[in-house]
Each structure stands twice: as C-alpha cells, then as structure tokens.
Write a protein that holds these residues in place. Structure first.
Motif, mmCIF file in Angstrom:
data_model
loop_
_atom_site.group_PDB
_atom_site.id
_atom_site.type_symbol
_atom_site.label_atom_id
_atom_site.label_comp_id
_atom_site.label_asym_id
_atom_site.label_seq_id
_atom_site.Cartn_x
_atom_site.Cartn_y
_atom_site.Cartn_z
ATOM 1 N N ASP A 161 -36.032 1.184 -26.867
ATOM 2 C CA ASP A 161 -34.578 -0.185 -26.606
ATOM 3 C C ASP A 161 -33.543 0.301 -26.713
ATOM 4 N N GLU A 162 -33.254 0.615 -27.746
ATOM 5 C CA GLU A 162 -31.819 1.073 -27.972
ATOM 6 C C GLU A 162 -30.934 1.877 -27.014
ATOM 7 N N LEU A 163 -31.757 2.889 -26.381
ATOM 8 C CA LEU A 163 -31.708 3.726 -25.727
ATOM 9 C C LEU A 163 -31.558 3.041 -24.155
ATOM 10 N N ALA A 164 -32.784 2.436 -24.222
ATOM 11 C CA ALA A 164 -32.431 1.744 -23.316
ATOM 12 C C ALA A 164 -30.817 0.674 -22.783
ATOM 13 N N ALA A 165 -30.976 -0.154 -23.848
ATOM 14 C CA ALA A 165 -29.652 -1.320 -23.613
ATOM 15 C C ALA A 165 -28.637 -0.672 -24.165
ATOM 16 N N ALA A 166 -28.330 0.955 -23.807
ATOM 17 C CA ALA A 166 -27.127 1.561 -24.405
ATOM 18 C C ALA A 166 -26.557 2.282 -22.901
ATOM 19 N N GLU A 167 -27.771 2.377 -21.992
ATOM 20 C CA GLU A 167 -27.079 2.536 -20.638
ATOM 21 C C GLU A 167 -27.919 2.036 -19.169
ATOM 22 N N PRO A 168 -27.305 0.592 -19.114
ATOM 23 C CA PRO A 168 -28.570 0.050 -18.537
ATOM 24 C C PRO A 168 -28.337 0.204 -16.430
ATOM 25 N N HIS A 169 -27.722 1.375 -16.277
ATOM 26 C CA HIS A 169 -27.864 2.096 -15.407
ATOM 27 C C HIS A 169 -28.353 2.564 -15.025
ATOM 28 N N ARG A 170 -28.446 3.399 -15.654
ATOM 29 C CA ARG A 170 -29.916 5.146 -15.763
ATOM 30 C C ARG A 170 -31.124 4.494 -16.659
ATOM 31 N N PHE A 171 -31.520 2.907 -16.772
ATOM 32 C CA PHE A 171 -33.195 3.239 -17.678
ATOM 33 C C PHE A 171 -32.972 1.476 -16.249
ATOM 34 N N VAL A 172 -34.578 1.848 -16.524
ATOM 35 C CA VAL A 172 -35.099 0.718 -16.217
ATOM 36 C C VAL A 172 -36.330 0.289 -17.014
ATOM 37 N N VAL A 173 -36.117 -0.893 -17.638
ATOM 38 C CA VAL A 173 -37.011 -0.897 -18.122
ATOM 39 C C VAL A 173 -38.851 -1.588 -17.539
ATOM 40 N N LEU A 174 -39.966 -1.355 -17.547
ATOM 41 C CA LEU A 174 -40.946 -2.051 -17.436
ATOM 42 C C LEU A 174 -42.317 -2.293 -17.638
ATOM 43 N N ASP A 175 -43.042 -4.176 -17.633
ATOM 44 C CA ASP A 175 -44.217 -3.567 -18.810
ATOM 45 C C ASP A 175 -44.499 -3.297 -18.599
ATOM 46 N N ALA A 176 -45.549 -2.247 -19.572
ATOM 47 C CA ALA A 176 -46.581 -1.092 -19.545
ATOM 48 C C ALA A 176 -48.176 -2.311 -20.023
ATOM 49 N N ALA A 177 -47.955 -3.454 -19.764
ATOM 50 C CA ALA A 177 -48.974 -4.418 -20.551
ATOM 51 C C ALA A 177 -49.371 -4.734 -18.908
ATOM 52 N N LEU A 178 -48.687 -4.733 -17.962
ATOM 53 C CA LEU A 178 -49.581 -5.292 -16.483
ATOM 54 C C LEU A 178 -50.326 -4.501 -15.895
ATOM 55 N N PRO A 179 -50.880 -4.921 -15.446
ATOM 56 C CA PRO A 179 -51.768 -3.758 -14.453
ATOM 57 C C PRO A 179 -50.922 -2.961 -14.391
ATOM 58 N N PRO A 180 -51.215 -1.614 -14.105
ATOM 59 C CA PRO A 180 -51.216 -0.195 -12.723
ATOM 60 C C PRO A 180 -50.550 -0.332 -11.857
ATOM 61 N N ASP A 181 -51.235 -0.682 -11.267
ATOM 62 C CA ASP A 181 -50.826 -1.023 -9.801
ATOM 63 C C ASP A 181 -49.596 -2.314 -9.707
ATOM 64 N N THR A 182 -49.613 -3.226 -11.255
ATOM 65 C CA THR A 182 -47.909 -4.129 -10.513
ATOM 66 C C THR A 182 -46.537 -3.074 -11.383
ATOM 67 N N VAL A 183 -47.360 -1.949 -12.127
ATOM 68 C CA VAL A 183 -45.676 -1.652 -12.617
ATOM 69 C C VAL A 183 -45.483 -0.544 -11.767
ATOM 70 N N LEU A 184 -46.861 0.611 -11.027
ATOM 71 C CA LEU A 184 -46.386 1.414 -9.804
ATOM 72 C C LEU A 184 -45.233 0.692 -8.855
ATOM 73 N N ALA A 185 -46.232 -0.694 -8.980
ATOM 74 C CA ALA A 185 -44.621 -1.791 -7.540
ATOM 75 C C ALA A 185 -43.586 -1.926 -7.618
ATOM 76 N N HIS A 186 -43.566 -2.132 -9.515
ATOM 77 C CA HIS A 186 -42.262 -2.781 -9.911
ATOM 78 C C HIS A 186 -41.127 -1.227 -10.113
ATOM 79 N N ALA A 187 -41.926 -0.117 -10.683
ATOM 80 C CA ALA A 187 -41.118 1.158 -10.252
ATOM 81 C C ALA A 187 -40.596 1.597 -8.833
ATOM 82 N N ILE A 188 -41.695 1.496 -8.025
ATOM 83 C CA ILE A 188 -40.955 2.271 -6.830
ATOM 84 C C ILE A 188 -40.124 1.140 -6.145
ATOM 85 N N GLU A 189 -40.124 -0.279 -6.644
ATOM 86 C CA GLU A 189 -39.538 -0.848 -6.849
ATOM 87 C C GLU A 189 -38.075 -0.632 -7.465
#
Length: 192
Positions: A161-189
């Motif tokens: 979490d600290e790494l992602a907060a320090a580099e928001p231009h590089r990190f995309v944080v995805l909610d891995a509790a969501l269904p896999p297809d939803t996570v994939l869709a968010h990642a592609i977006e």
C-alpha cells in the motif's frame, strides 16, 4: 511495454496474468524464474525444508531477477515486445523490505543494481486482505514464504500500500476480492 502484476499470495495474480496475456498478446514471464538459473534459484527460495536467512533470501531473489533481466527481459523490451511479469522488484520491496523488515530502501538499492535500474511502465497491484489471500491458498502445499504467518503478511500488505501511494502514476490498485472477470476488465481498462 513492461507490465508487472503484484500482490499477496492468493490475490489472483496467475489468473489475471493469463487473462491479460490473452487480451494483450504479450509475453509472460514469472519471478523468480523465467530462465534456467532463475528457476534453479526459485527451487531454493521456495523449499520449506531450508532455513534461509532473510538477507540471503533477498540476495537470492535479486540474483534471479538480475539473470532474468539480462537474459530475457531486456532483449524482449528492446524488440518492442509487451511483457507481463508475474512479480518484479516490488515483491522484494514488500516481502523482504517490509515483511522481513530488511528496509525498503536497502532492498530497492540492491535490486536497482541487479536490474540496471529497470522500472515497469505500469504495475497492477491486486489488493486483498492477508487472511483472504491465505485462505485462498490453504488447500495447496505452502512454500517457505507462505508459511511466514499473518503478521508477516500484514507487513507485506502494508508495504505494498505504501509503495502504491508513493508512485500513483505507475501503480494501479485493483480490488482482488471482486470476481476474476471484473478484475481483468478493470486491469484492461487501466492499461488502455
């Protein structure tokens, strides 16, 4: 383009990487591994029967990574190949730097040397509560790191979490509790 996928054990990295590779027509590599020397190191660092000092562990991961970068990753990137890498430097920052309490800055310096400063273009962080990730992998044989316990994984999650907060231009944080297809869709977006 270098895309890395990060997260706790049980977050769904393997599932996401497979979906992304199909969608992006990318080359997939994993860490530690991807080339013969790195695969041999992988066997050592995952062996639950071995006691590995945390500093030795950090050095082994950095060595495996250095070989992968030199032998496969740099040539692929120079050939304008899109590469999806299942774990990279951020794993060591979180697991050894935070989880093992060796210090993020110390592990960052070690890996900057090993990778010649290579930084991913985009990092997808699959965020999951440590207890959820550990529950997901409960049915398989645990490797050495997976046996480290809840407090260890809480430190790893906090460091991610600290790494992602320090580099928001590089990190995309995805909610891995969501269904896999939803996570994939968010990642592609996020990648497009």
């Amino acid at each position: 383009m270098l895309i890395t996928v990060e997260g706790l054990d049980g977050a769904g990295k393997t599932t996401l990487v497979a979906g992304l590779a199909e969608h992006l027509d990318a080359t997939v590599l994993r860490e530690p591994g991807g080339v013969e020397l790195s695969e041999r190191i992988r066997t050592l660092v995952q062996d639950p029967s071995l006691h590995v000092d945390p500093r030795a562990e950090a050095l082994l991961y950095a060595a495996a990574r250095a070989q992968l970068v030199a032998e496969r990753l740099e040539p692929l990137l120079e050939a304008d190949t899109t590469v999806i890498l299942d774990r990279f430097v951020d794993s060591s920052l979180a697991y050894q730097g935070g989880g093992r309490r060796l210090g993020v800055d110390e592990i960052r310096a070690l890996n900057a040397f090993g990778t010649a400063g290579l930084v991913p273009d985009r990092t997808l962080l699959l965020r999951v509560a440590p207890e959820v990730g550990l529950a997901r992998i409960a049915g398989r044989e645990a490797d050495r790191l997976e046996r480290a316990g809840g407090e260890f994984f809480a430190r790893v999650a906090m460091t991610y979490d600290e790494l992602a907060a320090a580099e928001p231009h590089r990190f995309v944080v995805l909610d891995a509790a969501l269904p896999p297809d939803t996570v994939l869709a968010h990642a592609i977006e996020a990648l497009t």
